[in-house]
Design a protein around this motif. Structure first.
Motif, PDB file in Angstrom:
ATOM      1  N   PHE A 220      38.254  19.743  49.322  1.00  0.00           N
ATOM      2  CA  PHE A 220      38.594  19.831  50.455  1.00  0.00           C
ATOM      3  C   PHE A 220      39.875  18.992  50.806  1.00  0.00           C
ATOM      4  O   PHE A 220      40.568  19.374  51.669  1.00  0.00           O
ATOM      5  CB  PHE A 220      37.451  19.411  51.407  1.00  0.00           C
ATOM      6  CG  PHE A 220      37.261  17.729  51.417  1.00  0.00           C
ATOM      7  CD1 PHE A 220      38.117  17.104  52.352  1.00  0.00           C
ATOM      8  CD2 PHE A 220      36.252  17.167  50.446  1.00  0.00           C
ATOM      9  CE1 PHE A 220      37.826  15.858  52.164  1.00  0.00           C
ATOM     10  CE2 PHE A 220      36.252  16.028  50.913  1.00  0.00           C
ATOM     11  CZ  PHE A 220      36.834  15.037  51.499  1.00  0.00           C
ATOM     12  N   TYR A 221      40.227  18.107  49.973  1.00  0.00           N
ATOM     13  CA  TYR A 221      41.261  17.182  50.291  1.00  0.00           C
ATOM     14  C   TYR A 221      42.719  17.752  49.903  1.00  0.00           C
ATOM     15  O   TYR A 221      43.636  17.184  50.486  1.00  0.00           O
ATOM     16  CB  TYR A 221      41.010  15.768  49.835  1.00  0.00           C
ATOM     17  CG  TYR A 221      40.749  15.626  48.274  1.00  0.00           C
ATOM     18  CD1 TYR A 221      41.743  15.799  47.394  1.00  0.00           C
ATOM     19  CD2 TYR A 221      39.422  15.390  48.094  1.00  0.00           C
ATOM     20  CE1 TYR A 221      41.306  15.910  46.064  1.00  0.00           C
ATOM     21  CE2 TYR A 221      39.002  15.361  46.570  1.00  0.00           C
ATOM     22  CZ  TYR A 221      40.022  15.557  45.665  1.00  0.00           C
ATOM     23  OH  TYR A 221      39.614  15.396  44.135  1.00  0.00           O
ATOM     24  N   ASP A 222      42.777  18.813  49.083  1.00  0.00           N
ATOM     25  CA  ASP A 222      43.948  19.227  48.586  1.00  0.00           C
ATOM     26  C   ASP A 222      44.514  20.335  49.875  1.00  0.00           C
ATOM     27  O   ASP A 222      43.847  21.477  50.029  1.00  0.00           O
ATOM     28  CB  ASP A 222      43.920  20.020  47.153  1.00  0.00           C
ATOM     29  CG  ASP A 222      44.081  19.150  46.179  1.00  0.00           C
ATOM     30  OD1 ASP A 222      44.251  17.628  46.419  1.00  0.00           O
ATOM     31  OD2 ASP A 222      43.961  19.521  45.018  1.00  0.00           O
ATOM     32  N   LYS A 223      45.796  19.919  50.324  1.00  0.00           N
ATOM     33  CA  LYS A 223      46.078  20.675  51.432  1.00  0.00           C
ATOM     34  C   LYS A 223      46.187  22.231  51.250  1.00  0.00           C
ATOM     35  O   LYS A 223      46.716  22.747  50.347  1.00  0.00           O
ATOM     36  CB  LYS A 223      47.484  20.157  51.676  1.00  0.00           C
ATOM     37  CG  LYS A 223      47.868  20.405  53.380  1.00  0.00           C
ATOM     38  CD  LYS A 223      49.275  19.530  53.809  1.00  0.00           C
ATOM     39  CE  LYS A 223      49.387  20.114  54.979  1.00  0.00           C
ATOM     40  NZ  LYS A 223      48.579  19.495  56.106  1.00  0.00           N
ATOM     41  N   HIS A 254      44.705  15.832  56.432  1.00  0.00           N
ATOM     42  CA  HIS A 254      44.407  14.855  56.867  1.00  0.00           C
ATOM     43  C   HIS A 254      44.167  14.794  58.372  1.00  0.00           C
ATOM     44  O   HIS A 254      43.720  13.748  58.921  1.00  0.00           O
ATOM     45  CB  HIS A 254      45.854  13.606  57.013  1.00  0.00           C
ATOM     46  CG  HIS A 254      46.990  14.239  57.720  1.00  0.00           C
ATOM     47  ND1 HIS A 254      47.556  15.537  57.334  1.00  0.00           N
ATOM     48  CD2 HIS A 254      47.477  13.732  58.846  1.00  0.00           C
ATOM     49  CE1 HIS A 254      48.429  15.658  58.457  1.00  0.00           C
ATOM     50  NE2 HIS A 254      48.302  14.752  59.091  1.00  0.00           N
ATOM     51  N   GLU A 255      43.973  16.132  58.539  1.00  0.00           N
ATOM     52  CA  GLU A 255      43.711  16.321  60.244  1.00  0.00           C
ATOM     53  C   GLU A 255      42.081  16.781  59.932  1.00  0.00           C
ATOM     54  O   GLU A 255      41.656  17.671  59.323  1.00  0.00           O
ATOM     55  CB  GLU A 255      44.562  17.386  60.734  1.00  0.00           C
ATOM     56  CG  GLU A 255      45.977  17.180  61.017  1.00  0.00           C
ATOM     57  CD  GLU A 255      46.713  18.025  61.009  1.00  0.00           C
ATOM     58  OE1 GLU A 255      47.719  17.958  62.076  1.00  0.00           O
ATOM     59  OE2 GLU A 255      46.822  19.145  60.482  1.00  0.00           O
ATOM     60  N   TYR A 256      41.331  15.886  61.389  1.00  0.00           N
ATOM     61  CA  TYR A 256      39.867  16.165  61.252  1.00  0.00           C
ATOM     62  C   TYR A 256      39.504  17.759  61.044  1.00  0.00           C
ATOM     63  O   TYR A 256      38.703  18.087  60.462  1.00  0.00           O
ATOM     64  CB  TYR A 256      39.401  15.722  62.689  1.00  0.00           C
ATOM     65  CG  TYR A 256      37.999  15.985  62.717  1.00  0.00           C
ATOM     66  CD1 TYR A 256      37.170  14.954  62.199  1.00  0.00           C
ATOM     67  CD2 TYR A 256      37.395  16.764  63.482  1.00  0.00           C
ATOM     68  CE1 TYR A 256      35.781  14.931  62.063  1.00  0.00           C
ATOM     69  CE2 TYR A 256      35.937  16.522  63.762  1.00  0.00           C
ATOM     70  CZ  TYR A 256      35.201  15.895  63.073  1.00  0.00           C
ATOM     71  OH  TYR A 256      33.821  16.078  63.084  1.00  0.00           O
ATOM     72  N   GLU A 257      40.008  18.562  61.955  1.00  0.00           N
ATOM     73  CA  GLU A 257      39.296  20.092  62.133  1.00  0.00           C
ATOM     74  C   GLU A 257      39.514  20.705  60.703  1.00  0.00           C
ATOM     75  O   GLU A 257      38.607  21.618  60.455  1.00  0.00           O
ATOM     76  CB  GLU A 257      40.053  20.766  63.258  1.00  0.00           C
ATOM     77  CG  GLU A 257      40.042  20.318  64.823  1.00  0.00           C
ATOM     78  CD  GLU A 257      38.598  20.457  65.145  1.00  0.00           C
ATOM     79  OE1 GLU A 257      37.883  21.066  64.956  1.00  0.00           O
ATOM     80  OE2 GLU A 257      38.220  19.735  66.187  1.00  0.00           O
ATOM     81  N   LYS A 258      40.633  20.381  60.449  1.00  0.00           N
ATOM     82  CA  LYS A 258      41.186  21.203  58.967  1.00  0.00           C
ATOM     83  C   LYS A 258      40.173  20.692  57.701  1.00  0.00           C
ATOM     84  O   LYS A 258      39.795  21.540  56.980  1.00  0.00           O
ATOM     85  CB  LYS A 258      42.521  20.827  58.681  1.00  0.00           C
ATOM     86  CG  LYS A 258      43.276  21.646  57.701  1.00  0.00           C
ATOM     87  CD  LYS A 258      43.220  23.035  57.867  1.00  0.00           C
ATOM     88  CE  LYS A 258      43.645  23.941  56.624  1.00  0.00           C
ATOM     89  NZ  LYS A 258      43.564  25.427  57.020  1.00  0.00           N
ATOM     90  N   ILE A 259      40.025  19.300  57.757  1.00  0.00           N
ATOM     91  CA  ILE A 259      39.059  18.755  56.838  1.00  0.00           C
ATOM     92  C   ILE A 259      37.745  19.416  56.811  1.00  0.00           C
ATOM     93  O   ILE A 259      37.364  19.829  55.860  1.00  0.00           O
ATOM     94  CB  ILE A 259      39.177  17.076  57.084  1.00  0.00           C
ATOM     95  CG1 ILE A 259      40.402  16.499  56.369  1.00  0.00           C
ATOM     96  CG2 ILE A 259      37.958  16.780  56.096  1.00  0.00           C
ATOM     97  CD1 ILE A 259      40.251  15.238  56.758  1.00  0.00           C
ATOM     98  N   ILE A 260      37.081  19.492  58.111  1.00  0.00           N
ATOM     99  CA  ILE A 260      35.712  20.011  58.094  1.00  0.00           C
ATOM    100  C   ILE A 260      35.868  21.297  57.870  1.00  0.00           C
ATOM    101  O   ILE A 260      34.892  21.701  56.758  1.00  0.00           O
ATOM    102  CB  ILE A 260      35.334  19.912  59.914  1.00  0.00           C
ATOM    103  CG1 ILE A 260      35.175  18.521  60.257  1.00  0.00           C
ATOM    104  CG2 ILE A 260      34.095  20.660  59.888  1.00  0.00           C
ATOM    105  CD1 ILE A 260      33.878  17.825  59.617  1.00  0.00           C
ATOM    106  N   GLU A 261      36.969  22.190  58.018  1.00  0.00           N
ATOM    107  CA  GLU A 261      37.078  23.728  57.554  1.00  0.00           C
ATOM    108  C   GLU A 261      36.876  23.549  56.164  1.00  0.00           C
ATOM    109  O   GLU A 261      36.262  24.313  55.607  1.00  0.00           O
ATOM    110  CB  GLU A 261      38.316  24.283  58.382  1.00  0.00           C
ATOM    111  CG  GLU A 261      38.372  25.776  57.936  1.00  0.00           C
ATOM    112  CD  GLU A 261      39.831  26.115  58.435  1.00  0.00           C
ATOM    113  OE1 GLU A 261      40.419  25.497  59.224  1.00  0.00           O
ATOM    114  OE2 GLU A 261      40.362  26.991  57.496  1.00  0.00           O
ATOM    115  N   ARG A 262      37.676  22.673  55.390  1.00  0.00           N
ATOM    116  CA  ARG A 262      37.925  23.034  54.060  1.00  0.00           C
ATOM    117  C   ARG A 262      36.584  22.497  53.437  1.00  0.00           C
ATOM    118  O   ARG A 262      36.123  22.582  52.294  1.00  0.00           O
ATOM    119  CB  ARG A 262      38.952  21.952  53.696  1.00  0.00           C
ATOM    120  CG  ARG A 262      40.376  22.551  54.152  1.00  0.00           C
ATOM    121  CD  ARG A 262      40.674  23.855  53.527  1.00  0.00           C
ATOM    122  NE  ARG A 262      40.371  23.590  51.912  1.00  0.00           N
ATOM    123  CZ  ARG A 262      41.448  22.988  51.122  1.00  0.00           C
ATOM    124  NH1 ARG A 262      42.506  22.563  51.629  1.00  0.00           N
ATOM    125  NH2 ARG A 262      41.131  23.124  49.885  1.00  0.00           N
TER     126      ARG A 262
END
Lengths: 324, 324
Positions: A220-223, A254-262
């Motif tokens: 999830f952490y790879d953009k 590093h952004e919350y919504e995006k991290i959750i999605e990923r």
């Protein structure tokens, strides 16, 4: 004199075989090259003002990894603590300070690989990586940095370890070459279209210098690319001569919504990362990019050894009984 | 948006407090000093041809320690693997090669300390030590080496980290002094006779430069004097200003019969070290001496901080709940 139990006596031949490996002339050469490569790395990092941090081995959170391994955790004060699979999340947190720019750690990773990795020649259940991360960096910055670092390491090893490289047969048509910048960049999607699932090893076998494989779907952490869904801003450094992957890295979410999605896409449970997500939710995670360079895989490439266990002093191979 | 459980919400203040510490200006100064001290160490070691090895985190054997901690182990392939308390036994084995002279490791140690250590100001359940060992060295060689190393570290930090030392208040009457060789040597037995059980802290409080405390009865591997029973060829480096112990080391037992005798004396079970003892029984363990310099304790001294948790980025204090 203590009396070893019978079943232990039968193991003794194995003990002496391992002792022979630990104390071999070949291992002398390998350790000299290891020390030289690490010194080149420390010098390079210090010159670029990349701060050396201490490893984290135990934490409530660690890298979920994109492949399945057995769990490694212990209990302390009724709390479950996981052994570090990689320090990726801690690297992001380490850069929360507004003035801290870049960090690295020589970081032991524990990955209890499943039995099928036994014969890969490149899986140990404990290994070290030179794990680094830069604030506000883009993938091209990291590739540029890493290419300079690789050139610096190979140059130094060729200068300081001539006798050792010769002893290991890294001469003649097996001589290490100092690669030229920029290293070739290949999209993983193109490589798969051309060479199928074995693309990495096919390309590595054909190559004579290290190259980059770009854009992998994984943790999830790879953009993810902001305009191109399912395109990822990550990269692997692949060694030539069939030595395969030596570094993985990427720009980071590093952004919350995006991290959750990923996390949902990668089937990683957000509940297991509650404290980390609390920081993301408050916008505290910085924008970073980085990578992790496997020390033993680097050594395997530098020394030209087929099996990673040959370059690790106390090697612990996936699926094998451990003596020391 | 995921919903954290209620009991977790109450913890969030704590998370942000830790994030504040991680991202503080003070931590910026501390990490700069850490990086500088480590660079001085890497340079010093490389110049003296001390090879840098990679850490071992999991093994069938580890340091028994001379004080009691909770066990930390995991299972892999039906085998119990202990987390490293120190790499002492691996350091001895690493020097089995006839031509290998000296090695060091920046080695994470896991010691699950009991609750009573919580307020000591100097116990973390994970920390790193610069762990080094020399073939055929005597205790005076190691003290001499270590004094030069300490002088080199303090000199470098004073040169390269002026602003950081000032920010941390290490100026004026708190300024670090470059110690003079040879450091004072004090026998533990004399110190106990004079100051009782608190001798280490009493002497450390009074001192203005680092000094040596000699001859401690502890783990089986610290060598006993050949003619004077119960006199041990080991040493602790003690920091001044009350910062206490910073390094432990010694000449090592390497002969089978002697190791067994010492194990029995220290109540260490030989059965737990069967593979190691097999090497000793065949005369394969070399004669060595060395020591381990705690990185966080060094930082605590260099920065003048009272609590070791203040100098560790992801500090894990004995007896405390762990967040990251």
């Amino acid at each position: 004199m203590i009396k070893p139990k019978t079943e232990l006596i039968t193991k003794h031949e194995h003990i002496h075989k391992i002792a022979d490996k630990i104390s071999s002339k070949e291992m002398d050469s390998i350790l000299k090259i290891q020390s030289c490569a690490l010194k080149a790395i420390h010098d390079f990092m210090y010159e670029k003002e990349v701060l050396q941090l201490m490893p984290v081995m135990l934490s409530t959170i660690t890298d979920p990894l994109c492949h399945s391994v057995y769990d490694a955790k212990i209990k302390y004060m009724e709390q479950d603590l996981m052994l570090t699979k990689s320090m990726i999340l801690h690297k992001q947190m380490a850069l929360m300070s507004p003035t801290r720019k870049a960090i690295y750690v020589v970081s032991p990773n524990i990955r209890l690989e499943k039995e099928h990795c036994r014969d890969s020649g490149r899986h140990l259940i404990e290994f070290s990586q030179v794990d680094f991360e830069f604030k506000d960096a883009k993938k091209e910055d990291i590739k540029d940095f890493m290419e300079d670092l690789m050139i610096s390491v190979i140059t130094r090893v060729k200068e300081d370890c001539k006798a050792e490289l010769e002893a290991l047969g890294r001469v003649g048509d097996k001589e290490l070459t100092i690669p030229k910048k920029p290293f070739t960049r290949i999209s993983t999607k193109d490589a798969i279209a051309k060479f199928g699932e074995e693309h990495e090893s096919v390309l590595s076998e054909k190559a004579t210098e290290p190259f980059w494989l770009l854009d992998h779907e994984r943790e999830f952490y790879d953009k993810e690319h902001e305009e191109k869904p399912r395109v990822y801003l990550n990269y692997d450094l692949i060694y030539p001569e069939g030595f395969g992957e030596g570094l993985s890295g990427g720009e980071r979410e590093h952004e919350y919504e995006k991290i959750i999605e990923r996390m949902i896409r990668a089937k990683t449970k957000p509940e297991a990362y509650i404290e980390y997500l609390e920081l993301a939710r408050h916008g505290k995670l910085p924008k970073t990019a980085g990578g992790g360079l496997g020390v033993e895989r680097l050594l395997r490439f530098l020394t030209g050894k087929k099996d990673i266990a040959e370059v690790s002093l106390f090697a612990k191979k996936a699926g094998e009984k451990i003596v020391f």
